[in-house]
Design an enzyme around this catalytic site. Structure first.
Site, short mmCIF file in Angstrom:
data_model
loop_
_atom_site.label_atom_id
_atom_site.label_comp_id
_atom_site.label_asym_id
_atom_site.label_seq_id
_atom_site.Cartn_x
_atom_site.Cartn_y
_atom_site.Cartn_z
N LYS A 1 3.51 -4.04 -4.23
CA LYS A 1 3.01 -3.98 -5.61
C LYS A 1 3.80 -4.91 -6.54
O LYS A 1 3.22 -5.66 -7.31
CB LYS A 1 3.11 -2.53 -6.16
CG LYS A 1 2.37 -1.49 -5.34
CD LYS A 1 2.43 -0.12 -5.99
CE LYS A 1 3.79 0.50 -6.06
NZ LYS A 1 4.40 0.88 -4.76
N ARG B 1 1.92 7.80 -10.95
CA ARG B 1 2.25 8.31 -9.61
C ARG B 1 1.85 9.76 -9.44
O ARG B 1 2.06 10.32 -8.35
CB ARG B 1 3.74 8.18 -9.36
CG ARG B 1 4.18 6.92 -8.60
CD ARG B 1 5.68 6.90 -8.61
NE ARG B 1 6.34 6.25 -7.54
CZ ARG B 1 6.90 5.04 -7.63
NH1 ARG B 1 6.76 4.32 -8.71
NH2 ARG B 1 7.58 4.56 -6.61
N ARG C 1 14.21 -5.12 3.46
CA ARG C 1 14.54 -5.54 2.09
C ARG C 1 16.02 -5.28 1.81
O ARG C 1 16.70 -6.09 1.21
CB ARG C 1 13.65 -4.76 1.10
CG ARG C 1 13.89 -5.10 -0.35
CD ARG C 1 12.73 -4.68 -1.23
NE ARG C 1 12.62 -3.24 -1.43
CZ ARG C 1 11.62 -2.63 -2.05
NH1 ARG C 1 10.61 -3.34 -2.53
NH2 ARG C 1 11.60 -1.33 -2.20
N ARG D 1 19.28 -1.70 -3.20
CA ARG D 1 18.76 -0.48 -3.84
C ARG D 1 19.23 0.75 -3.07
O ARG D 1 19.08 0.82 -1.85
CB ARG D 1 17.23 -0.51 -3.86
CG ARG D 1 16.65 -1.30 -5.00
CD ARG D 1 15.15 -1.35 -4.93
NE ARG D 1 14.50 -0.04 -4.92
CZ ARG D 1 13.22 0.15 -5.21
NH1 ARG D 1 12.47 -0.87 -5.54
NH2 ARG D 1 12.69 1.35 -5.17
N ARG E 1 10.48 9.26 -0.12
CA ARG E 1 9.57 8.50 -0.99
C ARG E 1 8.15 8.53 -0.45
O ARG E 1 7.18 8.66 -1.20
CB ARG E 1 10.07 7.05 -1.13
CG ARG E 1 11.31 6.96 -2.01
CD ARG E 1 12.09 5.68 -1.77
NE ARG E 1 11.46 4.49 -2.30
CZ ARG E 1 11.84 3.24 -1.99
NH1 ARG E 1 12.82 3.03 -1.15
NH2 ARG E 1 11.23 2.23 -2.53
P1 AMP Z 1 9.84 1.98 -7.51
O1 AMP Z 1 10.72 0.84 -7.92
O2 AMP Z 1 8.48 1.92 -8.13
O3 AMP Z 1 9.79 2.17 -6.02
O4 AMP Z 1 10.52 3.30 -8.11
C1 AMP Z 1 11.83 3.70 -7.73
C2 AMP Z 1 12.03 5.17 -8.06
O5 AMP Z 1 11.90 5.36 -9.48
C3 AMP Z 1 11.03 6.15 -7.47
O6 AMP Z 1 11.36 6.51 -6.15
C4 AMP Z 1 11.15 7.32 -8.42
O7 AMP Z 1 12.35 8.04 -8.24
C5 AMP Z 1 11.27 6.61 -9.76
N1 AMP Z 1 9.93 6.31 -10.35
C6 AMP Z 1 9.41 5.07 -10.59
N2 AMP Z 1 8.20 5.17 -11.15
C7 AMP Z 1 7.93 6.51 -11.26
C8 AMP Z 1 6.82 7.26 -11.75
N3 AMP Z 1 5.72 6.65 -12.23
N4 AMP Z 1 6.91 8.60 -11.70
C9 AMP Z 1 8.01 9.23 -11.24
N5 AMP Z 1 9.08 8.59 -10.74
C10 AMP Z 1 9.05 7.23 -10.76
#
Ligand code: AMP
Length: 191
Positions: free
Chosen positions: A13, A87, A126, A138, A149
């Site tokens: 994404k 989400r 990654r 990360r 996740r």
């Molecule tokens: P991402 O970079 O999108 O993979 O997000 C990393 C982490 O941030 C996720 O595993 C969640 O802990 C938190 N996170 C990001 N976006 C959301 C969302 N829309 N709702 C809830 N938690 C989020």
């Protein structure tokens, strides 16, 4: 044009969002990036969500909806790409309302389909690549957090596929294709 990129962690994404920013003058709204920024600048909210993020769980709807609402205050002619948001169904409803309040519409929801083995492999790679390049890794890019996740994705986020299908907004692309091929498929959808 406002679009959502929907898909599990590691689906690509963020990569496709960045391409769209370059090619179409759109703005990427990644709640993951916003939360990581809050953590690194040590805000109260950032500190509160750190452990939740590292474990691979979702932070509360209230927090992420607040972050998005703030960003949507301004207008942007090129439109917004929602990356990693919504989400949950609650977030999806909130986004619909925020856009309606602005007189804006959601033009497409693009689901990026990738099988689970590939997702785990991509995320672990990654982390390895970041490490080799001397970049920060990360904390949630490891096999254990990745399992959480994925579980969060299947329990809380995947119902959005049906939600947006029923609304008539859903389009799917094969996320296993090359970055350029996926980009071309998205371009074909957006016109
Ligand atoms: P991402 O970079 O999108 O993979 O997000 C990393 C982490 O941030 C996720 O595993 C969640 O802990 C938190 N996170 C990001 N976006 C959301 C969302 N829309 N709702 C809830 N938690 C989020």
């Amino acid at each position: 044009m406002n679009i959502i990129l929907l898909g599990p962690p590691g689906a690509g994404k963020g990569t496709q969002a960045k391409k769209l920013v370059d090619e179409r003058n759109m703005i990427q709204l990644s709640t993951g990036d916003m939360l990581r920024e809050a953590r690194s600048s040590g805000t109260e909210m950032g500190n509160k969500v750190a452990a939740i993020m590292d474990a691979g769980e979702l932070v509360t709807d209230e927090i992420v909806i607040g972050l998005i609402a703030e960003k949507l205050e301004g207008d942007h002619a090129g439109g917004f790409i929602f990356d990693g948001f919504p989400r949950t169904l609650g977030q999806a409803d909130a986004l619909g309302k925020l856009l309606a309040d602005k007189g804006a519409t959601l033009d497409a929801v693009i689901e990026m389909q990738v099988d689970d083995d590939t997702l785990v492999e991509r995320v672990v790679n990654r982390a390895k690549e970041a490490e080799a390049a001397g970049q920060p890794v990360r904390a949630d890019d490891n096999a254990e957090s990745m399992r959480t996740r994925l579980m969060e994705y299947y329990k809380k986020t995947s119902p959005l596929i049906g939600y947006y299908y029923a609304k008539g907004d859903l389009k799917s692309v094969d996320g296993l294709a090359s970055i350029d091929e996926v980009g071309a498929a998205i371009k074909a959808i957006l016109g």
